[in-house]
Motif scaffolding. Sequence first.
Motif, short mmCIF file in Angstrom:
data_model
loop_
_atom_site.label_atom_id
_atom_site.label_comp_id
_atom_site.label_asym_id
_atom_site.label_seq_id
_atom_site.Cartn_x
_atom_site.Cartn_y
_atom_site.Cartn_z
N GLN A 116 0.84 -1.21 0.00
CA GLN A 116 0.00 0.00 0.00
C GLN A 116 0.87 1.26 0.00
OE1 GLN A 116 -2.71 0.02 3.32
NE2 GLN A 116 -3.31 2.13 3.00
N LEU A 117 1.89 1.29 0.87
CA LEU A 117 2.77 2.45 0.95
C LEU A 117 3.63 2.59 -0.30
CD1 LEU A 117 3.77 2.17 4.70
CD2 LEU A 117 2.17 3.81 3.68
N LYS A 118 4.07 1.47 -0.85
CA LYS A 118 4.87 1.48 -2.08
C LYS A 118 4.05 2.03 -3.24
CE LYS A 118 8.52 -0.50 -4.38
NZ LYS A 118 9.55 0.46 -4.61
N ALA A 119 2.78 1.64 -3.33
CA ALA A 119 1.91 2.14 -4.39
C ALA A 119 1.70 3.66 -4.25
CB ALA A 119 0.56 1.42 -4.35
N GLU A 120 1.54 4.13 -3.01
CA GLU A 120 1.40 5.57 -2.79
C GLU A 120 2.66 6.30 -3.23
OE1 GLU A 120 0.70 8.88 0.75
OE2 GLU A 120 0.62 6.75 1.28
N LEU A 121 3.82 5.76 -2.88
CA LEU A 121 5.09 6.38 -3.28
C LEU A 121 5.22 6.42 -4.80
CD1 LEU A 121 7.87 7.56 -2.67
CD2 LEU A 121 8.73 5.21 -2.46
N GLU A 122 4.89 5.33 -5.47
CA GLU A 122 4.99 5.29 -6.93
C GLU A 122 4.07 6.31 -7.58
OE1 GLU A 122 4.37 1.18 -7.95
OE2 GLU A 122 6.34 0.60 -7.18
N TYR A 123 2.86 6.48 -7.03
CA TYR A 123 1.94 7.47 -7.57
C TYR A 123 2.47 8.89 -7.36
CZ TYR A 123 -1.97 10.65 -7.96
OH TYR A 123 -2.75 11.72 -8.29
N LEU A 124 2.92 9.17 -6.13
CA LEU A 124 3.39 10.52 -5.82
C LEU A 124 4.65 10.90 -6.59
CD1 LEU A 124 2.82 10.72 -1.95
CD2 LEU A 124 1.52 11.87 -3.75
N SER A 125 5.51 9.93 -6.84
CA SER A 125 6.75 10.25 -7.54
C SER A 125 6.62 10.09 -9.05
CB SER A 125 7.91 9.41 -7.00
OG SER A 125 7.62 8.04 -7.06
N GLY A 126 5.44 9.69 -9.53
CA GLY A 126 5.21 9.56 -10.97
C GLY A 126 4.10 10.48 -11.43
N ALA B 194 1.58 11.97 -10.01
CA ALA B 194 1.27 13.16 -9.20
C ALA B 194 2.30 14.27 -9.45
CB ALA B 194 1.22 12.79 -7.72
N ARG B 195 3.56 13.90 -9.65
CA ARG B 195 4.60 14.91 -9.95
C ARG B 195 4.31 15.59 -11.29
NH1 ARG B 195 10.12 12.11 -8.02
NH2 ARG B 195 10.23 13.09 -5.98
N GLY C 85 5.43 21.19 -2.47
CA GLY C 85 6.30 21.02 -1.31
C GLY C 85 5.79 19.93 -0.37
N LYS C 86 4.48 19.92 -0.13
CA LYS C 86 3.88 18.88 0.74
C LYS C 86 4.03 17.50 0.11
CE LYS C 86 0.47 21.89 2.90
NZ LYS C 86 -0.95 22.24 3.00
N GLN C 87 3.83 17.45 -1.19
CA GLN C 87 3.94 16.18 -1.91
C GLN C 87 5.37 15.64 -1.85
OE1 GLN C 87 1.77 16.06 -5.67
NE2 GLN C 87 3.61 15.19 -6.60
N GLU C 88 6.35 16.52 -2.05
CA GLU C 88 7.75 16.09 -2.01
C GLU C 88 8.17 15.66 -0.61
OE1 GLU C 88 9.74 15.43 -4.61
OE2 GLU C 88 7.98 15.92 -5.81
N LEU C 89 7.62 16.31 0.42
CA LEU C 89 7.88 15.90 1.79
C LEU C 89 7.36 14.48 2.02
CD1 LEU C 89 8.78 16.36 4.72
CD2 LEU C 89 6.56 17.46 5.12
N ARG C 90 6.15 14.21 1.53
CA ARG C 90 5.56 12.87 1.69
C ARG C 90 6.40 11.84 0.93
NH1 ARG C 90 3.12 9.34 4.84
NH2 ARG C 90 1.70 7.99 3.71
N VAL C 91 6.90 12.20 -0.24
CA VAL C 91 7.76 11.28 -1.00
C VAL C 91 9.00 10.94 -0.18
CG1 VAL C 91 9.31 11.12 -3.01
CG2 VAL C 91 6.95 11.90 -3.30
N ARG C 92 9.63 11.96 0.43
CA ARG C 92 10.82 11.70 1.26
C ARG C 92 10.48 10.83 2.47
NH1 ARG C 92 11.64 17.06 -0.08
NH2 ARG C 92 11.00 17.83 1.97
N GLN C 93 9.33 11.11 3.12
CA GLN C 93 8.93 10.30 4.28
C GLN C 93 8.72 8.85 3.88
OE1 GLN C 93 5.40 12.49 5.36
NE2 GLN C 93 6.44 13.57 7.03
N LEU C 94 7.99 8.63 2.80
CA LEU C 94 7.72 7.26 2.35
C LEU C 94 8.99 6.55 1.92
CD1 LEU C 94 4.43 7.77 0.32
CD2 LEU C 94 4.69 6.51 2.47
#
Length: 165
Positions: free
Chosen positions: A18-28, A30-31, A61-70
């Motif tokens: 679940q977390l990996k899928a969120e990371l892939e979406y945010l770094s793809g 969503a960016r 900025g919020k999105q990139e912070l979440r990417v770093r956290q994940l």
Amino acid sequence: MTQTSANVTWLTQEAYDQLKAELEYLSGPARVDIAKKIEAAREEGDLRENGGYHAAKEEQGKQELRVRQLTQLLENAKVGEAPADTGVVAPGMVVSIAFDGDPDDTLSFLLASREYASGVIETYSPQSPLGSAVNGKKVDEMAEYELPNGRKASVKILDAKPYQG
């Protein structure tokens, strides 16, 4: 379900995926979307008074912070099984407690990383005052923790079962 000790976070395969899928979406995708929003707002002219531009940059900025956290969380994650049903409180378990041992003043919650929080059941981190106090305790044992006002509170462990979410 998660269990954190030092820099390691234990996750079930489901939570990891679940977390990996969120990371892939945010770094793809969503960016790409946020870059388009910023470019569209930039084309509107004066950036100093452009609310759309500033809102998009803040969202970025919020999105990139979440990417770093994940990214950090998943780099330090160990995938494992849900905890065993032994009656000992551990991350990944639904814990029922009675405040000051009062059977009429109870709370049930999932002891897990905030990353695993859902609207289905309240989630307490193993690092929270209550979470760290009950972690490792057995059913019928008492645990004490410090409240935000500095006072101590005690709870009795009524039940601890693996989360079936």
